[in-house]
Scaffold this active site. Structure first.
Site, PDB file in Angstrom:
ATOM      1  N   ASP A  17      -6.075   5.152  -1.419  1.00  0.00           N
ATOM      2  CA  ASP A  17      -6.843   3.913  -1.352  1.00  0.00           C
ATOM      3  C   ASP A  17      -6.775   3.279  -2.736  1.00  0.00           C
ATOM      4  O   ASP A  17      -6.484   3.969  -3.732  1.00  0.00           O
ATOM      5  CB  ASP A  17      -8.282   4.237  -0.951  1.00  0.00           C
ATOM      6  N   ASP A  22      -9.120   0.291  -4.242  1.00  0.00           N
ATOM      7  CA  ASP A  22     -10.348  -0.127  -4.922  1.00  0.00           C
ATOM      8  C   ASP A  22     -11.318   1.035  -5.097  1.00  0.00           C
ATOM      9  O   ASP A  22     -11.664   1.730  -4.140  1.00  0.00           O
ATOM     10  CB  ASP A  22     -11.028  -1.246  -4.136  1.00  0.00           C
TER      11      ASP A  22
END
Length: 281
Positions: free
Chosen positions: A18, A20
């Site tokens: 991922d 952020d």
């Protein structure tokens, strides 16, 4: 612990990240709001609103309904934006805005996975026009990101593909089929409980700076919990990461119906039918 260098007689493997709050310390999309303002794409009020959204995001207090409202707001906000202008703004400000907020720990992990012979794939709900240049900066091999419909060179405000929740896991499984990854030997990293489907699709899931729900899930499943705290500029840490370690090659893998080839918005409805896009970089 990361495994030793891959045995190339076995199926290939990858590490899925991922973006952020996992690889970078902020929301990738919202970080560019000031640059979009200076480029004339948004007004001062929109800058303030995205700054508030960034605060809520970093505080970890945004629930699904709040994120859905922000998705709708950002979808409407980018309607009519010129895609090429967005790309140019991101390219011009990428090193200034993103390089300083990359976690040193994440950059080290990316380097370690590459050294072990694994591909690195960024899987992000943020838009492709933002995520793809960041993936290139990090030396990632592929990117999965949200995409917007484009007509006549501008965003329509409609979502073509939404990389969120279960659709991330679907894209990973599709990529495993096309690339020959053995998911049981693959790795995944995320900060959010919405990425549980992505994490549980691999044999080596990791929670990074997890929200409360993911922390509970990780403890219940005995998943490793990592704490990333040191944002650092790549050029100040490891020379090998100052430039991308893999060439950038744009390819697209579709899951479901074909959709348009550009994107910016990072949230879209869970109920929308996916048309996944996976880019090699």
């Amino acid at each position: 612990m990361l495994g030793l260098v891959e045995n190339h007689s076995l199926p290939r493997t990858a590490a899925f990240f991922d973006l952020d709050k996992t690889v970078i310390a902020k929301s990738s999309t919202l970080t560019f709001s000031k640059s979009f303002y200076q480029g004339g794409l948004i007004n001062r009020r929109a800058v303030l609103r995205t700054a508030y959204a960034q605060f809520v995001f970093l505080a970890g207090g945004a629930d699904h309904d709040q994120m859905e409202r922000m998705r709708e707001y950002l979808s409407a906000l980018c309607r009519g934006w010129n895609v090429q202008q967005v790309r140019e703004i991101v390219a011009e400000t990428l090193h200034e805005l993103i390089d300083p907020i990359i976690y040193d720990e994440a950059a080290s992990l990316i380097e370690a996975h590459h050294a072990a012979g694994r591909d690195v794939v960024i899987v992000s709900t943020s838009g492709a026009e933002v995520v793809e240049p960041i993936g290139e900066l990090l030396g990632a091999d592929r990117v999965v990101a949200t995409r917007m419909v484009v007509e006549d060179g501008v965003f329509t405000g409609e979502i073509a593909y939404y990389a969120y929740g279960p659709t991330k896991a679907e894209a990973i499984k599709e990529l495993a089929e096309t690339e020959g990854y053995d998911l049981a030997r693959c790795y995944a990293y995320s900060d959010s409980a919405t990425d549980v489907p992505m994490l549980e699709s691999v044999g080596h899931p990791h929670a990074v700076n997890p929200d409360r729900a993911l922390r509970r899930e990780a403890l219940a499943r005995d998943w490793p919990v990592l704490s990333f705290t040191r944002p650092v500029q790549l050029k100040k840490r490891v020379p090998a990461l100052s430039v991308p370690s893999r060439p950038v090659l744009a390819t697209v893998v579709a899951v479901g119906a074909a959709a348009a080839t550009a994107g910016l918005v990072w949230y879209a409805s869970r109920r929308r039918s996916p048309s996944a896009r996976i880019h090699s970089i």
